[in-house]
Write a protein that holds these residues in place. Structure first.
Motif, PDB file in Angstrom:
ATOM      1  N   GLY A 165       0.775  -1.225   0.000  1.00  0.00           N
ATOM      2  CA  GLY A 165       0.000   0.000   0.000  1.00  0.00           C
ATOM      3  C   GLY A 165       0.810   1.280   0.000  1.00  0.00           C
ATOM      4  N   ALA A 166       2.111   1.180  -0.197  1.00  0.00           N
ATOM      5  CA  ALA A 166       2.974   2.362  -0.153  1.00  0.00           C
ATOM      6  C   ALA A 166       3.701   2.552  -1.479  1.00  0.00           C
ATOM      7  CB  ALA A 166       3.961   2.253   1.002  1.00  0.00           C
ATOM      8  N   ARG A 167       3.062   2.313  -2.554  1.00  0.00           N
ATOM      9  CA  ARG A 167       3.529   2.429  -3.936  1.00  0.00           C
ATOM     10  C   ARG A 167       5.003   2.814  -4.089  1.00  0.00           C
ATOM     11  NH1 ARG A 167       4.474   1.586  -8.056  1.00  0.00           N
ATOM     12  NH2 ARG A 167       4.242   2.474 -10.083  1.00  0.00           N
ATOM     13  N   ILE A 221      10.783  13.447  -1.893  1.00  0.00           N
ATOM     14  CA  ILE A 221      10.431  14.232  -3.086  1.00  0.00           C
ATOM     15  C   ILE A 221      10.352  13.309  -4.310  1.00  0.00           C
ATOM     16  CG2 ILE A 221      11.249  16.009  -4.689  1.00  0.00           C
ATOM     17  CD1 ILE A 221      12.306  17.532  -2.229  1.00  0.00           C
ATOM     18  N   GLU A 222      11.315  12.401  -4.439  1.00  0.00           N
ATOM     19  CA  GLU A 222      11.297  11.428  -5.542  1.00  0.00           C
ATOM     20  C   GLU A 222      10.023  10.580  -5.469  1.00  0.00           C
ATOM     21  OE1 GLU A 222      13.405   7.191  -6.509  1.00  0.00           O
ATOM     22  OE2 GLU A 222      14.703   8.756  -5.676  1.00  0.00           O
ATOM     23  N   TRP A 223       9.679  10.122  -4.282  1.00  0.00           N
ATOM     24  CA  TRP A 223       8.487   9.290  -4.102  1.00  0.00           C
ATOM     25  C   TRP A 223       7.225  10.056  -4.477  1.00  0.00           C
ATOM     26  CZ3 TRP A 223       4.800   8.887   0.254  1.00  0.00           C
ATOM     27  CH2 TRP A 223       3.988   7.751   0.168  1.00  0.00           C
ATOM     28  N   LEU A 224       7.095  11.277  -3.993  1.00  0.00           N
ATOM     29  CA  LEU A 224       5.913  12.091  -4.284  1.00  0.00           C
ATOM     30  C   LEU A 224       5.805  12.403  -5.782  1.00  0.00           C
ATOM     31  CD1 LEU A 224       6.083  14.522  -1.241  1.00  0.00           C
ATOM     32  CD2 LEU A 224       4.420  12.681  -1.591  1.00  0.00           C
ATOM     33  N   THR A 225       6.919  12.658  -6.424  1.00  0.00           N
ATOM     34  CA  THR A 225       6.921  12.907  -7.869  1.00  0.00           C
ATOM     35  C   THR A 225       6.464  11.660  -8.616  1.00  0.00           C
ATOM     36  OG1 THR A 225       8.697  14.522  -7.637  1.00  0.00           O
ATOM     37  CG2 THR A 225       8.360  13.570  -9.834  1.00  0.00           C
ATOM     38  N   ASN A 226       6.971  10.520  -8.218  1.00  0.00           N
ATOM     39  CA  ASN A 226       6.582   9.242  -8.815  1.00  0.00           C
ATOM     40  C   ASN A 226       5.081   9.005  -8.644  1.00  0.00           C
ATOM     41  OD1 ASN A 226       6.655   6.674  -9.950  1.00  0.00           O
ATOM     42  ND2 ASN A 226       7.541   5.721  -8.151  1.00  0.00           N
ATOM     43  N   LEU A 227       4.568   9.271  -7.448  1.00  0.00           N
ATOM     44  CA  LEU A 227       3.135   9.093  -7.191  1.00  0.00           C
ATOM     45  C   LEU A 227       2.296   9.937  -8.139  1.00  0.00           C
ATOM     46  CD1 LEU A 227       2.942   9.110  -3.283  1.00  0.00           C
ATOM     47  CD2 LEU A 227       2.787   7.128  -4.808  1.00  0.00           C
ATOM     48  N   SER A 228       2.702  11.182  -8.347  1.00  0.00           N
ATOM     49  CA  SER A 228       1.912  12.062  -9.217  1.00  0.00           C
ATOM     50  C   SER A 228       1.914  11.561 -10.662  1.00  0.00           C
ATOM     51  CB  SER A 228       2.400  13.504  -9.131  1.00  0.00           C
ATOM     52  OG  SER A 228       3.688  13.628  -9.676  1.00  0.00           O
ATOM     53  N   LEU A 229       3.011  10.984 -11.123  1.00  0.00           N
ATOM     54  CA  LEU A 229       3.068  10.434 -12.478  1.00  0.00           C
ATOM     55  C   LEU A 229       2.124   9.239 -12.641  1.00  0.00           C
ATOM     56  CD1 LEU A 229       6.916  10.543 -13.147  1.00  0.00           C
ATOM     57  CD2 LEU A 229       5.162  12.041 -14.131  1.00  0.00           C
ATOM     58  N   TYR A 230       1.959   8.465 -11.577  1.00  0.00           N
ATOM     59  CA  TYR A 230       1.140   7.256 -11.632  1.00  0.00           C
ATOM     60  C   TYR A 230      -0.348   7.505 -11.373  1.00  0.00           C
ATOM     61  CZ  TYR A 230       4.964   4.052 -12.397  1.00  0.00           C
ATOM     62  OH  TYR A 230       6.019   3.371 -12.967  1.00  0.00           O
ATOM     63  N   PRO A 287       4.795   6.231 -16.275  1.00  0.00           N
ATOM     64  CA  PRO A 287       6.119   5.950 -16.832  1.00  0.00           C
ATOM     65  C   PRO A 287       6.248   4.504 -17.320  1.00  0.00           C
ATOM     66  CG  PRO A 287       6.303   6.963 -14.664  1.00  0.00           C
ATOM     67  CD  PRO A 287       4.857   6.624 -14.882  1.00  0.00           C
ATOM     68  N   ASN A 288       5.513   3.613 -16.687  1.00  0.00           N
ATOM     69  CA  ASN A 288       5.572   2.195 -17.048  1.00  0.00           C
ATOM     70  C   ASN A 288       4.159   1.739 -17.361  1.00  0.00           C
ATOM     71  OD1 ASN A 288       5.743  -0.622 -17.111  1.00  0.00           O
ATOM     72  ND2 ASN A 288       7.385  -0.661 -15.596  1.00  0.00           N
ATOM     73  N   LYS A 289       3.899   1.439 -18.608  1.00  0.00           N
ATOM     74  CA  LYS A 289       2.536   1.128 -19.059  1.00  0.00           C
ATOM     75  C   LYS A 289       2.034  -0.230 -18.583  1.00  0.00           C
ATOM     76  CE  LYS A 289       2.274   5.034 -21.135  1.00  0.00           C
ATOM     77  NZ  LYS A 289       1.682   6.157 -20.487  1.00  0.00           N
ATOM     78  N   LYS A 290       2.879  -1.021 -17.903  1.00  0.00           N
ATOM     79  CA  LYS A 290       2.371  -2.283 -17.357  1.00  0.00           C
ATOM     80  C   LYS A 290       1.592  -2.046 -16.061  1.00  0.00           C
ATOM     81  CE  LYS A 290       6.034  -4.181 -14.450  1.00  0.00           C
ATOM     82  NZ  LYS A 290       6.878  -5.321 -14.183  1.00  0.00           N
ATOM     83  N   TYR A 291       1.664  -0.825 -15.524  1.00  0.00           N
ATOM     84  CA  TYR A 291       0.929  -0.471 -14.321  1.00  0.00           C
ATOM     85  C   TYR A 291      -0.353   0.273 -14.670  1.00  0.00           C
ATOM     86  CZ  TYR A 291       5.174  -1.782 -11.876  1.00  0.00           C
ATOM     87  OH  TYR A 291       6.249  -2.482 -11.398  1.00  0.00           O
ATOM     88  N   VAL A 292      -1.191   0.475 -13.683  1.00  0.00           N
ATOM     89  CA  VAL A 292      -2.441   1.216 -13.870  1.00  0.00           C
ATOM     90  C   VAL A 292      -2.403   2.454 -12.973  1.00  0.00           C
ATOM     91  CG1 VAL A 292      -3.729  -0.892 -14.418  1.00  0.00           C
ATOM     92  CG2 VAL A 292      -3.707  -0.042 -12.060  1.00  0.00           C
ATOM     93  N   PRO A 293      -3.213   3.459 -13.299  1.00  0.00           N
ATOM     94  CA  PRO A 293      -3.255   4.648 -12.440  1.00  0.00           C
ATOM     95  C   PRO A 293      -3.779   4.316 -11.043  1.00  0.00           C
ATOM     96  CG  PRO A 293      -4.302   5.079 -14.553  1.00  0.00           C
ATOM     97  CD  PRO A 293      -4.054   3.602 -14.476  1.00  0.00           C
ATOM     98  N   GLY A 294      -3.349   5.125 -10.083  1.00  0.00           N
ATOM     99  CA  GLY A 294      -3.801   4.926  -8.716  1.00  0.00           C
ATOM    100  C   GLY A 294      -3.498   6.123  -7.845  1.00  0.00           C
ATOM    101  N   TYR A 295      -4.073   6.102  -6.652  1.00  0.00           N
ATOM    102  CA  TYR A 295      -3.920   7.198  -5.694  1.00  0.00           C
ATOM    103  C   TYR A 295      -3.355   6.681  -4.391  1.00  0.00           C
ATOM    104  CZ  TYR A 295      -6.928   9.570  -8.996  1.00  0.00           C
ATOM    105  OH  TYR A 295      -7.446  10.102 -10.145  1.00  0.00           O
ATOM    106  N   GLN A 296      -2.429   7.434  -3.837  1.00  0.00           N
ATOM    107  CA  GLN A 296      -1.789   7.093  -2.574  1.00  0.00           C
ATOM    108  C   GLN A 296      -2.448   7.857  -1.434  1.00  0.00           C
ATOM    109  OE1 GLN A 296       0.922   4.862  -2.184  1.00  0.00           O
ATOM    110  NE2 GLN A 296       0.250   5.058  -0.073  1.00  0.00           N
TER     111      GLN A 296
END
Length: 177
Positions: free
Chosen positions: A33-35, A44-53, A60-69
């Motif tokens: 549950g902590a993407r 900051i890296e983690w938060l940036t990654n979360l916003s992209l997903y 960034p990786n099309k094998k994943y699906v969108p989601g919210y943390q």
């Protein structure tokens, strides 16, 4: 009485997020549950990654699906009690073994009902974005998580073998209408 809220993570919670991460140890093991928090070098890296997903267009990786943390925060001391990740849709892998919602509770806060609470609050978020039927899974040996899912009206559909992690997984559906 201290309030407990489900919030979106931000840099304002940097110290609390780092404390949460440290309670799980310095291994490369996934924190449910902590993407990808376990691999992030900085918050900051983690938060940036979360916003992209959060959006299909910026994944960034099309094998994943969108989601919210989300983070479950106790307002009195601003401690993060748990984290959840809500996936907006399911791909084949998520449908098989992982489901819409992943969550974890801080090791020092387990056994106090926070698991039920974080799933309950994340289900409200799922309903808000239109997910009427929610899949939540747990490893067959994770009795605590199984109880949390059942307490949130989870109905066992079946169990499947997760070849990637070499464990049996129980799949529960929750009517979220």
């Amino acid at each position: 009485m201290t309030e407990i809220n489900l919030l979106r993570p931000s840099l304002a919670f940097e110290k609390a997020i780092l404390a949460y991460k440290s309670e799980f140890g310095e291994s490369d093991h996934l924190i449910n549950g902590a993407r990808m928090l376990h691999t992030a070098v900085t918050i900051i890296e983690w938060l940036t990654n979360l916003s992209l997903y959060e959006d299909q267009a910026t994944l960034p990786n099309k094998k994943y699906v969108p989601g919210y943390q989300f983070i479950l925060v106790r307002t009195g001391d601003h401690k993060i009690l748990g984290m959840s990740h809500l996936r907006t849709t399911l791909n084949e892998a998520l449908l098989s073994c992982d489901g819409h919602i992943g969550y974890s509770i801080c090791p020092s806060e387990r056994g106090r009902g926070y698991g039920k609470l974080i799933l309950e609050k994340t289900l409200i978020e799922a309903k808000r974005i239109g997910i009427a039927r929610v899949l939540v899974t747990c490893d067959e040996t994770n009795i605590g998580s199984e109880k949390v899912i059942i307490r949130n009206n989870g109905r066992l559909e079946n169990r499947v073998f997760d070849h990637e992690h070499q464990v049996w997984v129980k799949r529960y559906w929750i009517d979220n209408t």
